[in-house]
Design an enzyme around this catalytic site. Structure first.
Site, mmCIF file in Angstrom:
data_model
loop_
_atom_site.group_PDB
_atom_site.id
_atom_site.type_symbol
_atom_site.label_atom_id
_atom_site.label_comp_id
_atom_site.label_asym_id
_atom_site.label_seq_id
_atom_site.Cartn_x
_atom_site.Cartn_y
_atom_site.Cartn_z
ATOM 1 N N TYR A 12 -34.087 33.363 -66.573
ATOM 2 C CA TYR A 12 -34.137 31.933 -66.265
ATOM 3 C C TYR A 12 -34.012 31.060 -67.508
ATOM 4 O O TYR A 12 -34.025 29.831 -67.412
ATOM 5 C CB TYR A 12 -35.456 31.593 -65.562
ATOM 6 C CG TYR A 12 -36.661 32.045 -66.373
ATOM 7 C CD1 TYR A 12 -37.177 31.244 -67.388
ATOM 8 C CD2 TYR A 12 -37.233 33.286 -66.168
ATOM 9 C CE1 TYR A 12 -38.234 31.669 -68.162
ATOM 10 C CE2 TYR A 12 -38.305 33.713 -66.923
ATOM 11 C CZ TYR A 12 -38.800 32.904 -67.918
ATOM 12 O OH TYR A 12 -39.844 33.334 -68.696
ATOM 13 N N LEU A 15 -31.353 33.722 -71.931
ATOM 14 C CA LEU A 15 -30.513 34.891 -71.684
ATOM 15 C C LEU A 15 -29.422 34.626 -70.646
ATOM 16 O O LEU A 15 -28.557 35.476 -70.422
ATOM 17 C CB LEU A 15 -31.379 36.078 -71.243
ATOM 18 C CG LEU A 15 -32.318 36.620 -72.325
ATOM 19 C CD1 LEU A 15 -33.383 37.533 -71.707
ATOM 20 C CD2 LEU A 15 -31.548 37.349 -73.413
ATOM 21 N N GLU A 87 -38.768 39.992 -75.624
ATOM 22 C CA GLU A 87 -39.708 39.076 -74.972
ATOM 23 C C GLU A 87 -41.152 39.313 -75.412
ATOM 24 O O GLU A 87 -42.078 38.725 -74.856
ATOM 25 C CB GLU A 87 -39.606 39.201 -73.449
ATOM 26 C CG GLU A 87 -38.235 38.894 -72.877
ATOM 27 C CD GLU A 87 -37.840 37.426 -72.960
ATOM 28 O OE1 GLU A 87 -38.568 36.618 -73.571
ATOM 29 O OE2 GLU A 87 -36.793 37.072 -72.395
#
Length: 162
Positions: A12, A15, A87
């Site tokens: 979202y 990326l 992440e």
């Protein structure tokens, strides 16, 4: 969510196509990723832009915020491992299953049988966080993120500039 050794991932933020980190999803240097379509979370979540680098954070508070739009990729174990590292999982983000309502689907006739269910839903992994400053719940909630400031916030600051 898992088809053979390939895994559905919903992204979202940075990326997505047209965003600064999209190349990781498709260039093959970190593993294999294939774009499958666009979708939005079935539940509402607070998507905020926070921190010193204007990073998108999907706060793990289901039922609060907005349905968040993003993209669905099928990734191999190597790319999933890279995404976990990228992440900062599990310290910053945590990888969790999320139900995604399909908005656009690129039916590749895949032999792995990846396709939405009869209700147009697909379970994917996504990166959200439960480790955030409580003041972030007071920030504006977005349904979409654009690293180039289309959301009225300062632009995202890429890792290589930090």
């Amino acid at each position: 969510m898992v088809a053979g050794k390939m895994i559905n991932v919903f992204v979202y933020g940075t990326l997505k196509k047209g965003q600064p980190n999209h190349h990781y999803m498709i260039d093959g240097t970190k593993g294999k990723g294939t774009y499958w379509g666009k979708g939005c979370t079935d539940e509402k979540y607070p998507l905020v832009i926070a921190g010193n680098y204007n990073i998108p954070f999907l706060l793990n508070v289901p039922g609060t915020g907005q349905e968040v739009t993003g993209e669905i990729y099928l990734v191999d174990d190597q790319l999933l491992k890279f995404l976990d590292e990228f992440e900062s999982c599990p310290e910053l983000y945590q990888r969790r299953p999320v139900r995604v309502r399909i908005l656009e689907w690129d039916d590749k006739g895949d032999p792995l049988g990846v396709k939405p269910d009869v209700d147009g839903m697909l379970t994917c992994f996504s990166y959200s966080t439960s480790t955030y400053d409580q003041d972030w719940l007071k920030l504006p909630y977005y349904n979409n993120f654009d690293a180039f400031g289309m959301h009225g916030q300062p632009n995202y600051n890429p890792r290589e500039n930090r």
